[in-house]
Design a protein around this motif. Structure first.
Motif, PDB file in Angstrom:
ATOM      1  N   THR A   1       0.446  68.078  66.467  1.00 27.69           N
ATOM      2  CA  THR A   1      -0.160  69.134  65.982  1.00 27.69           C
ATOM      3  C   THR A   1      -0.498  69.614  65.950  1.00 27.69           C
ATOM      4  O   THR A   1      -1.415  70.572  64.884  1.00 27.69           O
TER       5      THR A   1
ATOM      6  N   ILE B   1      -1.951  71.468  71.167  1.00 29.46           N
ATOM      7  CA  ILE B   1      -2.454  73.139  70.955  1.00 29.46           C
ATOM      8  C   ILE B   1      -2.545  72.747  71.886  1.00 29.46           C
ATOM      9  O   ILE B   1      -3.956  72.959  72.411  1.00 29.46           O
TER      10      ILE B   1
ATOM     11  N   ILE C   1       6.448  65.105  65.271  1.00 32.72           N
ATOM     12  CA  ILE C   1       6.241  65.251  65.705  1.00 32.72           C
ATOM     13  C   ILE C   1       4.682  65.656  64.227  1.00 32.72           C
ATOM     14  O   ILE C   1       5.893  65.241  63.130  1.00 32.72           O
TER      15      ILE C   1
ATOM     16  N   SER D   1       0.102  69.676  60.463  1.00 32.33           N
ATOM     17  CA  SER D   1      -0.667  70.376  61.225  1.00 32.33           C
ATOM     18  C   SER D   1      -0.920  70.942  59.920  1.00 32.33           C
ATOM     19  O   SER D   1      -0.639  71.779  59.191  1.00 32.33           O
TER      20      SER D   1
ATOM     21  N   ILE E   1       3.372  77.404  70.124  1.00 24.77           N
ATOM     22  CA  ILE E   1       4.434  76.624  68.651  1.00 24.77           C
ATOM     23  C   ILE E   1       5.922  77.259  69.536  1.00 24.77           C
ATOM     24  O   ILE E   1       6.848  76.436  69.330  1.00 24.77           O
TER      25      ILE E   1
END
Length: 282
Positions: free
Chosen positions: A23, A66, A87, A90, A101
């Motif tokens: 991310t 992204i 994950i 970020s 998101i």
């Protein structure tokens, strides 16, 4: 050749298959030296697998998600042969409403509902996003009140069992403004958590009450970072100061100077790998 040797070493081992959702991208110097966040995570867990008794293999499929910056969001079917999902951290806010998101939250909810044997982990932003997905409020501290640098995390009894330690604390590097106000609860999860599901907090710091949460076989994220080294700490802080996110430069400088202190990232990575391999405490 290195990949062939790695594959050969895994041949007789149980293998954990993990999807890492990137991310963010690391500082260019970090990327040149250690690779993307997905590559950094892979090698960190590879070391944890080698240290496991008996050794475990780790296969990592990495996706940069992204979409506004050229990434691609995986789809549900991409997780067919995947045991676990992680994950990364970020610079984005886990409370954000950027299209990627929202798309990621939708994917996570679909996986949570329809892949009950998949394990979910996250680091920093990833921790916050998973808590948000399950109904936690994500708040932002003041711009001058980031939790930065080498930090003591006091362990609950669940945390001590997860990390297989009698010590009352672990030490990890922090780099966050957002935080989960409280752990997820069935009542606020939109039906994602069954009634009476117990969600344990495994640790807290003076700054942040929810340093991580735990649901056996399902959820084990961490607010702190596992694989930061001295250079990464300094560069990641520098990026946030230059962006204007961190406004207390004296605090930033003090935190940067803690980058070379010993931390327990290996201990936490080993615990998450055991969790991925379905070895965590009930």
């Amino acid at each position: 050749m290195a990949e062939e040797l790695e594959a050969s070493a895994f041949r007789d081992r149980p293998v954990v298959r993990m999807m890492v959702l990137e991310t963010d991208e690391p500082h260019s110097e970090t990327k040149a030296r250690r690779g993307t966040f997905g590559e950094i995570v892979h090698h960190h867990f590879l070391d944890a697998g080698n240290a496991h008794d008996p050794p475990l293999g780790i296969e990592t499929d990495t996706r940069y998600v992204i979409t506004e910056k050229g990434g691609t969001m995986p789809v549900y079917e991409d997780f067919e042969n995947c045991h676990a999902l992680l994950i990364t951290g970020s610079m984005y806010s886990a409370n954000g409403n950027e299209p990627w998101i929202q798309e990621l939250l939708d994917l996570l909810k679909e996986l949570w509902r329809h892949r009950p044997r998949m394990s979910f982990a996250g680091v920093c932003f990833g921790h916050q996003l998973l808590c948000r997905m399950l109904g936690s409020e994500i708040a932002s501290a003041a711009a001058t009140d980031w939790e930065l640098g080498h930090t003591k995390i006091s362990l609950t009894p669940v945390g001590q069992r997860l990390f297989k330690t009698d010590k009352p604390e672990v030490y990890l590097h922090q780099m966050h403004q957002d935080y989960a106000v409280a752990p997820p609860a069935p009542e606020s999860s939109g039906g994602l958590l069954a009634p009476r599901t117990k969600v344990d907090v495994w640790g807290h710091s003076e700054h942040t009450a929810v340093q991580g949460v735990y649901i056996p076989r399902r959820l084990f994220p961490t607010q702190a970072h596992l694989a930061f080294d001295d250079g990464m700490v300094k560069r990641q802080i520098q990026m946030r100061v230059e962006k204007g996110s961190i406004q207390d430069k004296e605090h930033a400088d003090r935190a940067a100077e803690t980058g070379d202190l010993d931390h327990d990232g290996d201990v936490v990575a080993a615990a998450i790998l055991r969790f991925f391999h379905d070895e965590g405490p009930e």
